[in-house]
Write an enzyme that holds these catalytic residues in place. Sequence first.
Site, PDB file in Angstrom:
ATOM      1  N   ARG A  56     -26.689  14.155   9.320  1.00  0.00           N
ATOM      2  CA  ARG A  56     -25.245  13.549   9.700  1.00  0.00           C
ATOM      3  C   ARG A  56     -25.586  12.439  10.264  1.00  0.00           C
ATOM      4  NH1 ARG A  56     -24.845  19.445  10.486  1.00  0.00           N
ATOM      5  NH2 ARG A  56     -23.266  20.366   9.037  1.00  0.00           N
ATOM      6  N   LYS A  92     -21.348  -1.520   7.094  1.00  0.00           N
ATOM      7  CA  LYS A  92     -20.868  -1.021   6.054  1.00  0.00           C
ATOM      8  C   LYS A  92     -22.111  -0.553   5.061  1.00  0.00           C
ATOM      9  CE  LYS A  92     -16.469  -3.222   5.004  1.00  0.00           C
ATOM     10  NZ  LYS A  92     -15.735  -4.192   4.329  1.00  0.00           N
ATOM     11  N   GLU A 120     -21.455 -16.587   0.273  1.00  0.00           N
ATOM     12  CA  GLU A 120     -21.064 -15.906   1.613  1.00  0.00           C
ATOM     13  C   GLU A 120     -20.854 -17.075   2.681  1.00  0.00           C
ATOM     14  OE1 GLU A 120     -19.633 -12.806   1.638  1.00  0.00           O
ATOM     15  OE2 GLU A 120     -20.432 -11.731   0.117  1.00  0.00           O
ATOM     16  N   LYS A 151     -19.464 -13.161  12.025  1.00  0.00           N
ATOM     17  CA  LYS A 151     -19.254 -12.029  11.633  1.00  0.00           C
ATOM     18  C   LYS A 151     -19.202 -10.867  12.653  1.00  0.00           C
ATOM     19  CE  LYS A 151     -19.875  -8.370   8.246  1.00  0.00           C
ATOM     20  NZ  LYS A 151     -20.343  -7.871   7.191  1.00  0.00           N
ATOM     21  N   GLU A 202     -12.137  -2.017   9.711  1.00  0.00           N
ATOM     22  CA  GLU A 202     -11.402  -2.616   8.853  1.00  0.00           C
ATOM     23  C   GLU A 202      -9.979  -2.198   8.721  1.00  0.00           C
ATOM     24  OE1 GLU A 202     -13.352  -4.578   5.319  1.00  0.00           O
ATOM     25  OE2 GLU A 202     -12.141  -3.101   4.333  1.00  0.00           O
ATOM     26  N   ARG A 260     -10.751  -7.272   9.940  1.00  0.00           N
ATOM     27  CA  ARG A 260     -12.034  -7.443   9.326  1.00  0.00           C
ATOM     28  C   ARG A 260     -11.657  -7.797   7.666  1.00  0.00           C
ATOM     29  NH1 ARG A 260     -17.345  -3.474   9.669  1.00  0.00           N
ATOM     30  NH2 ARG A 260     -18.604  -4.486   8.092  1.00  0.00           N
ATOM     31  N   ASN A 279     -13.514 -10.211   3.184  1.00  0.00           N
ATOM     32  CA  ASN A 279     -13.266 -10.135   1.971  1.00  0.00           C
ATOM     33  C   ASN A 279     -12.877 -11.026   1.214  1.00  0.00           C
ATOM     34  OD1 ASN A 279     -14.352  -7.434   2.409  1.00  0.00           O
ATOM     35  ND2 ASN A 279     -12.425  -6.503   2.714  1.00  0.00           N
ATOM     36  N   HIS A 324     -13.381 -11.654  -2.569  1.00  0.00           N
ATOM     37  CA  HIS A 324     -13.852 -10.531  -3.251  1.00  0.00           C
ATOM     38  C   HIS A 324     -13.229  -9.663  -4.102  1.00  0.00           C
ATOM     39  CE1 HIS A 324     -16.888 -11.383  -0.258  1.00  0.00           C
ATOM     40  NE2 HIS A 324     -17.607 -10.580  -0.386  1.00  0.00           N
ATOM     41  N   HIS A 368     -14.873  -8.534  -6.996  1.00  0.00           N
ATOM     42  CA  HIS A 368     -15.526  -7.151  -7.243  1.00  0.00           C
ATOM     43  C   HIS A 368     -15.014  -6.818  -8.743  1.00  0.00           C
ATOM     44  CE1 HIS A 368     -15.944  -5.587  -2.898  1.00  0.00           C
ATOM     45  NE2 HIS A 368     -16.789  -6.306  -3.319  1.00  0.00           N
ATOM     46  N   HIS A 408     -23.880 -10.375  -6.923  1.00  0.00           N
ATOM     47  CA  HIS A 408     -22.590 -10.249  -6.031  1.00  0.00           C
ATOM     48  C   HIS A 408     -22.085 -11.719  -5.474  1.00  0.00           C
ATOM     49  CE1 HIS A 408     -19.597  -8.643  -3.223  1.00  0.00           C
ATOM     50  NE2 HIS A 408     -20.460  -9.175  -2.426  1.00  0.00           N
TER      51      HIS A 408
HETATM   52  N1  GLY Z   1     -18.922  -7.733   3.745  1.00  0.00           N
HETATM   53  C1  GLY Z   1     -17.659  -7.523   4.326  1.00  0.00           C
HETATM   54  C2  GLY Z   1     -17.757  -6.721   5.499  1.00  0.00           C
HETATM   55  O1  GLY Z   1     -18.713  -6.431   6.202  1.00  0.00           O
HETATM   56  O2  GLY Z   1     -16.629  -6.434   5.952  1.00  0.00           O
END
Ligand code: GLY
Length: 360
Positions: free
Chosen positions: A121, A143, A185, A227, A237, A241, A245, A248, A252, A265
């Site tokens: 957990r 993430k 990025e 960041k 998010e 946040r 993206n 993205h 994606h 990516h």
């Molecule tokens: N890679 C986008 C984030 O960490 O929110």
Amino acid sequence: MPVIRVTSSSGPYSVTITPGAIGRLGALARRAVRGRTAVVVTDVHVARLWGRAALDSLADAGFSGRMAVLPAGEETKAPRFLESLWSELAEAKAGRDAVVVALGGGVVGDLAGFAAATWNRGIDLVQVPTTLLAMVDASVGGKTGINLPAGKNLAGAFHQPRLVVADLDTLKTLPEREYRAGLAEVVKYGMIGDAGLFGFLEKRRDAVVAREPGLMAEVVARCVAHKARVVARDEREAGLRMVLNLGHTFGHAIEAATRYRRYLHGEAVAIGLCAAGVLSGDRALEGRVRALVTGLGLPDRAKGLDPRKLRVLAGSDKKVRAGRIRYVVPVRIGLARVGGMVSARLESEAWEAAVRGTRV
Ligand code: GLY
């Protein structure tokens, strides 16, 4: 030596950005985690280059460590490799106080992070990013996750690391293509929050591509600082946040359409940043983004794909709310907004541009 503090709901952690940092991994980890059993998760390439140094550093600091070596590439971010990591943790008799050390790029960080989030957990996680992309983005902010046939990162968890150790020496051994992919990025951070960084990349493009050591610390630290500010304000998010993206949604969809095989990516994100430039409706901004992306040796279009099919694929992404794609739209270089209105015309031009390049 830049050290950036990140605040999170599970406690603050530091991001150390310096050449030779893996040599100090054990000492840094000793202060940041509770237990002394470490499972270092890495891939075949990184194991060869940095595995020994990481294990030695941990051993010198009193950790008993073992290494789990996975195949390299996006296809490793899959349920069966998560299961194999759970088996490794079971073999290591990893208890609640064990620590997973993710040594590698975004794939390793996301997968190992998810293993740490789910084992017992949730156990401690140390991120040791060895690619530019992982240093500036994936290793910070918690993430974690894996891809499913239905989409990228669909199964995952927020699980903050206890420590991030970014050794700039690892960038020297990074294959050219991987390095350039990470620059996508970096361009993103310039677009969403640091116009000065964007201008710096334009001016010092060749030095950045040549990985001039003095520049790398500055570039990585600026991205991580940005960041850190974003995730401190919106860890889960809920809104802000999502700005991270940018590009993205397109990226994606392109990755899924090409089954994660044609583009790294960061390359798909580079194409997505150019498409996002189209969404802005500002031709000058669009031109600057495209010029920088291509000048850094990154692709600005995914030739041969069908824009309508890509748009449909994007409809199954996590960023969709009530059937509508929530785009991140550049306002000007250094500022982007989440989920603003996008006209149907600009939206379809952006998807077209993702495939054909400049606007039709
Ligand atoms: N890679 C986008 C984030 O960490 O929110």
